[in-house]
Design a protein around this motif. Structure first.
Motif, short mmCIF file in Angstrom:
data_model
loop_
_atom_site.label_atom_id
_atom_site.label_comp_id
_atom_site.label_asym_id
_atom_site.label_seq_id
_atom_site.Cartn_x
_atom_site.Cartn_y
_atom_site.Cartn_z
N ALA A 4 0.83 -1.21 0.00
CA ALA A 4 0.00 0.00 0.00
C ALA A 4 0.87 1.25 0.00
N SER A 5 1.89 1.28 0.83
CA SER A 5 2.75 2.47 0.90
C SER A 5 3.52 2.66 -0.40
N VAL A 6 3.94 1.56 -1.01
CA VAL A 6 4.71 1.66 -2.26
C VAL A 6 3.81 2.19 -3.38
N LEU A 7 2.60 1.66 -3.46
CA LEU A 7 1.67 2.12 -4.49
C LEU A 7 1.41 3.61 -4.32
N ASN A 8 1.20 4.01 -3.09
CA ASN A 8 0.95 5.42 -2.79
C ASN A 8 2.16 6.30 -3.12
N ASP A 9 3.33 5.86 -2.71
CA ASP A 9 4.55 6.66 -2.95
C ASP A 9 4.86 6.77 -4.44
N LEU A 10 4.73 5.67 -5.16
CA LEU A 10 5.06 5.71 -6.59
C LEU A 10 4.00 6.47 -7.38
N ARG A 11 2.74 6.32 -6.98
CA ARG A 11 1.67 7.05 -7.64
C ARG A 11 1.88 8.56 -7.52
N SER A 12 2.31 9.00 -6.33
CA SER A 12 2.57 10.43 -6.12
C SER A 12 3.75 10.91 -6.95
N ALA A 13 4.80 10.08 -6.99
CA ALA A 13 6.02 10.50 -7.68
C ALA A 13 5.86 10.40 -9.20
N LEU A 14 5.03 9.44 -9.65
CA LEU A 14 4.92 9.15 -11.09
C LEU A 14 3.44 9.09 -11.47
N PRO A 15 2.76 10.24 -11.44
CA PRO A 15 1.29 10.22 -11.59
C PRO A 15 0.81 9.64 -12.92
N ASP A 16 1.62 9.72 -13.97
CA ASP A 16 1.16 9.27 -15.28
C ASP A 16 1.70 7.90 -15.68
N ALA A 17 2.52 7.29 -14.82
CA ALA A 17 3.17 6.03 -15.20
C ALA A 17 2.26 4.84 -14.96
N THR A 18 2.59 3.72 -15.63
CA THR A 18 1.92 2.45 -15.38
C THR A 18 2.65 1.77 -14.23
N ILE A 19 2.01 1.77 -13.07
CA ILE A 19 2.65 1.24 -11.85
C ILE A 19 1.94 -0.04 -11.43
N ILE A 20 2.70 -1.12 -11.32
CA ILE A 20 2.12 -2.39 -10.84
C ILE A 20 3.04 -2.94 -9.76
N PRO A 21 2.72 -2.70 -8.50
CA PRO A 21 3.59 -3.19 -7.42
C PRO A 21 3.57 -4.72 -7.36
N ALA A 22 4.67 -5.28 -6.93
CA ALA A 22 4.76 -6.74 -6.79
C ALA A 22 5.69 -7.08 -5.64
N HIS A 23 5.54 -8.29 -5.13
CA HIS A 23 6.37 -8.72 -4.00
C HIS A 23 6.67 -10.21 -4.12
N PRO A 24 7.88 -10.56 -4.56
CA PRO A 24 8.29 -11.96 -4.53
C PRO A 24 8.62 -12.34 -3.09
N VAL A 25 7.87 -13.31 -2.54
CA VAL A 25 8.07 -13.68 -1.13
C VAL A 25 9.22 -14.68 -1.06
N ALA A 26 10.43 -14.15 -1.07
CA ALA A 26 11.63 -14.98 -1.10
C ALA A 26 12.80 -14.13 -0.63
N GLY A 27 13.83 -14.78 -0.15
CA GLY A 27 15.01 -14.04 0.31
C GLY A 27 15.88 -14.91 1.18
N THR A 28 16.99 -14.35 1.60
CA THR A 28 17.81 -14.98 2.63
C THR A 28 18.22 -13.86 3.58
#
Lengths: 301, 301
Positions: A101-125
């Protein structure tokens, strides 16, 4: 469906460099550009040959049709503002952050005209940096995509195909629900692990050396998670505050109930819970989300 | 120093069967007798050929010079009473329980004239039963021996030599200090893991299926510990109540401080702790108490 021809990865740490390695292996036709603000990290990414080119400025972003932000979630707004003058009109902007939610909000504000699709690969070490990545990190893991209602289906499908190609299972979810689910499956476990390792470090009655020597009794498991990137995790807790505090409240209530059961010698309450929790472990192994071997398959000499 | 010629193991689960396997490999001269109150477990122990003989009654204990109680700590008092008429005058009575003050007290009451030397090999997996054991379980792990002041040095040395032969590092400690150390390195981690798995199972807003699917974000680590033997762990918490409640109190205070930092947006407090906790992980790896590979060396496809 059109595959991405030029993938730009901003942030070349564990996840960014793993994406790069996986793209090289699974999507070798795609051009790969790396971006990192840290000179030493850029140099290491170049030495490792992870990208076709590694850049310090964002001008080359203009050619990319997928721009993937692999930076701490607290940095998304600033990076979004910095890349705004450079991104192409048809580019899809996505990310790999642990809060949506915060990422969508932050990117939408910074890039109002861009195609924004947030994603999260649940993986890591627990490791960090470009040396820590590996191509198979996303194999069999879930990648959650959180488009908003205005996003074109064809754009979503392109991003889904990208993650599928990297070996991930793809799921769609709205950003708020994602943040609630991850609060319990990821954020709360990290918060608790950091806490208990801190508690153990600060005891006067038990030395640090004793904590380390006898850690095989269970404690060592928590230290792995508590060795994760400090800035990334600071940002997660601040960016997903409400859901984390909600889950923490529930956890504390449950822990208080167990504390009461111990104090009152109510063995049945303990045994009932401890029996119930075994089923979740079986579910995780059955679903292929953890190894079946005892002790995570740790090498026992 | 006289090695033990006849080792009796009471309780043929994960730890008891691992001791049996390690004795066969490292001390092949010793005779091995197994005892278990559960007929199915006895039969399985016989099928596996873990012992020279497996018994349901305690008469053959008379010949053993080491009697090792590998039962839940809550069962020590009853087993102590049951074996009292059968043990030899020169036998050393020891155990493998995770609490030591309660065990010493329970065995002393049941066997007032016996040579009792409690011990705790800090090793295990989340699995249970005679099939789960393996000979290398104690390799490089610590075994804590908690003799009281009246114990003969030569008897302690014999037990220490036994655990050294099985590959363990041996340390002496008084029972109360053991219980404090293990409360933080083992008991509290288990209590917290059981709690969070319970919390996650009971949510209405997040389904059990979602908890399982997205568990690779950290949660799955906790489910391993929370799959440990329910009766064993029930007994640990009730038998080491004061130390567990003390550590739990400290943990809760620390967690509350982090909760406050999140609510007040105090990122520095979070980042400072998260940076500090990395050092403990490094210490554990440097001391050989965990594998150095990322993610416990889990198989990443």
């Amino acid at each position: 469906m059109r595959a991405f021809t030029h993938i730009a990865i901003i942030g070349t740490g564990l996840i960014g460099s793993s994406v790069a390695r996986a793209v090289r292996e699974k999507l070798p036709e795609s051009r790969l550009s790396g971006f990192d603000r840290d000179p030493a990290t850029r140099q290491r990414a170049e030495e490792l040959g992870l990208f076709d080119a590694v850049h310090s400025d964002y001008a080359p972003l203009a050619e990319a049709d997928l721009v993937l932000l692999c930076v701490p979630v607290g940095a998304m707004a600033a990076v979004g503002r910095d890349i705004a003058p450079h991104i192409g009109a048809d580019a899809i902007i996505s990310d790999v952050g642990s809060c949506k939610a915060s990422v969508l909000n932050d990117l939408r504000s910074a890039l109002p005209d861009a195609t924004i699709i947030p994603a999260h690969p649940v993986a890591g070490t627990e490791k960090s940096g470009p040396d820590a990545g590996f191509a198979s990190l996303f194999e069999g893991r879930w990648c959650i995509i959180t488009p908003d209602d205005n996003t074109d289906e064809s754009d979503i499908a392109r991003l889904e195909a990208f993650w599928s190609a990297l070996g991930a299972n793809v799921e769609r979810m709205d950003a708020e629900h994602h943040d609630l689910v991850l609060a319990v499956t990821s954020h709360l476990p990290h918060l608790i692990a950091y806490t208990i390792v801190g508690t153990a470090s600060d005891l006067e009655s038990v030395t640090r050396s004793e904590v380390i020597k006898y850690s095989a009794g269970g404690f060592r498991d928590f230290t792995r998670i508590a060795a994760s990137d400090p800035v990334m995790w600071r940002d997660v807790f601040l960016s997903n505050r409400e859901a984390v505090l909600d889950m923490l409240q529930r956890f504390t209530e449950d822990l208080t109930a167990l504390q009461r059961a111990i104090r009152r010698d109510e063995g049945d309450t303990l045994e009932d819970l401890f029996t119930r929790t075994r089923a979740i472990r079986r579910g995780i192994i059955d679903e292929g989300q953890d190894v079946a071997e005892p002790d995570f398959g740790r090498d026992h000499g």
